[in-house]
Design a protein around this motif. Sequence first.
Motif, PDB file in Angstrom:
ATOM      1  N   PHE A  17      19.573 101.967 -25.223  1.00  0.00           N
ATOM      2  CA  PHE A  17      19.573 101.830 -23.768  1.00  0.00           C
ATOM      3  C   PHE A  17      18.146 101.806 -23.213  1.00  0.00           C
ATOM      4  O   PHE A  17      17.827 101.030 -22.305  1.00  0.00           O
ATOM      5  N   LEU A  18      17.282 102.611 -23.758  1.00  0.00           N
ATOM      6  CA  LEU A  18      15.919 102.722 -23.244  1.00  0.00           C
ATOM      7  C   LEU A  18      14.946 101.752 -23.903  1.00  0.00           C
ATOM      8  O   LEU A  18      14.048 101.241 -23.232  1.00  0.00           O
ATOM      9  N   TYR A  19      15.127 101.481 -25.213  1.00  0.00           N
ATOM     10  CA  TYR A  19      14.037 100.891 -25.973  1.00  0.00           C
ATOM     11  C   TYR A  19      14.327  99.596 -26.713  1.00  0.00           C
ATOM     12  O   TYR A  19      13.381  98.897 -27.079  1.00  0.00           O
ATOM     13  N   PHE A  20      15.587  99.251 -26.973  1.00  0.00           N
ATOM     14  CA  PHE A  20      15.866  98.120 -27.855  1.00  0.00           C
ATOM     15  C   PHE A  20      15.919  96.816 -27.073  1.00  0.00           C
ATOM     16  O   PHE A  20      16.794  96.625 -26.215  1.00  0.00           O
ATOM     17  N   LYS A  21      15.032  95.890 -27.413  1.00  0.00           N
ATOM     18  CA  LYS A  21      14.978  94.629 -26.665  1.00  0.00           C
ATOM     19  C   LYS A  21      16.232  93.780 -26.857  1.00  0.00           C
ATOM     20  O   LYS A  21      16.611  93.018 -25.965  1.00  0.00           O
ATOM     21  N   GLY A  22      16.893  93.908 -28.008  1.00  0.00           N
ATOM     22  CA  GLY A  22      18.131  93.170 -28.193  1.00  0.00           C
ATOM     23  C   GLY A  22      19.188  93.597 -27.200  1.00  0.00           C
ATOM     24  O   GLY A  22      19.900  92.765 -26.630  1.00  0.00           O
ATOM     25  N   PHE A  23      19.296  94.903 -26.976  1.00  0.00           N
ATOM     26  CA  PHE A  23      20.251  95.409 -25.997  1.00  0.00           C
ATOM     27  C   PHE A  23      19.863  94.972 -24.591  1.00  0.00           C
ATOM     28  O   PHE A  23      20.709  94.528 -23.800  1.00  0.00           O
TER      29      PHE A  23
END
Length: 243
Positions: free
Chosen positions: A113-119
């Motif tokens: 939620f905070l860090y993954f660019k794919g998400f």
Amino acid sequence: MPSQANNVVPKVFPVAAESIWSRMRLEAATSAASEPVLASFLNATILHHGSFAAALSYRLAEKLADAQMSSMLWREVATEAYTEDNAIVEASIADLTAYFERDPACRDYIQPFLYFKGFHALQSYRVAHWLWEQGRYSLALYLQSRMSELWTIDIHPAATIGQGIFLDHAHGIVIGETAKVGDNVSMLHDVTLGGTGKDVDDRHPKVGNGVLISAGAKVLGNIDIGDGAKIAAGSVVLESVEA
């Protein structure tokens, strides 16, 4: 300061969708207590908000903001989409669960939620797709361009993507305009769902449920990838694959 091991919320399966927001707040509070320098960030992105949708609209807006579109404007767009179509929020929660359950490196819900660019790119696509369906093509294409600039992930807003999607690492993913992706699909970095250049209209792959597409695979043309299929890393797929 307590040791890190004492401040990690255990990874437990399964977690009911309705409890994920509460779980995220617990994870954020725990992280803020163990790493005070991030307390302000975690309060602003998660703990300050009353719902998952509110927090998601804030996080996306902060990432997408540029000189032309402020974070306030992007947040208004995302909030409108979530209010008009709650299925977007449900799909986002399913995506978050997919990251938690399928990524061995994912220790908690707040990590993607905070860090993954794919998400982040996937959730931005969901807003762009809603805009496209509303006939707001210019803003949808602007959002597609911004996603590509930020995360090197190019998903056409007209593409149809199911829920429970996991884009691992996600760098260099391309999904074309007429592509369709089912539920619970996993893709690694540098995957292309593209055309062959021979077709004009319906020209992109149709990917079934539960498919795994490994790193560097190129799936090209209006072909079907059957449910549960696994596409090996580096493959070039030009013909349909059975379930």
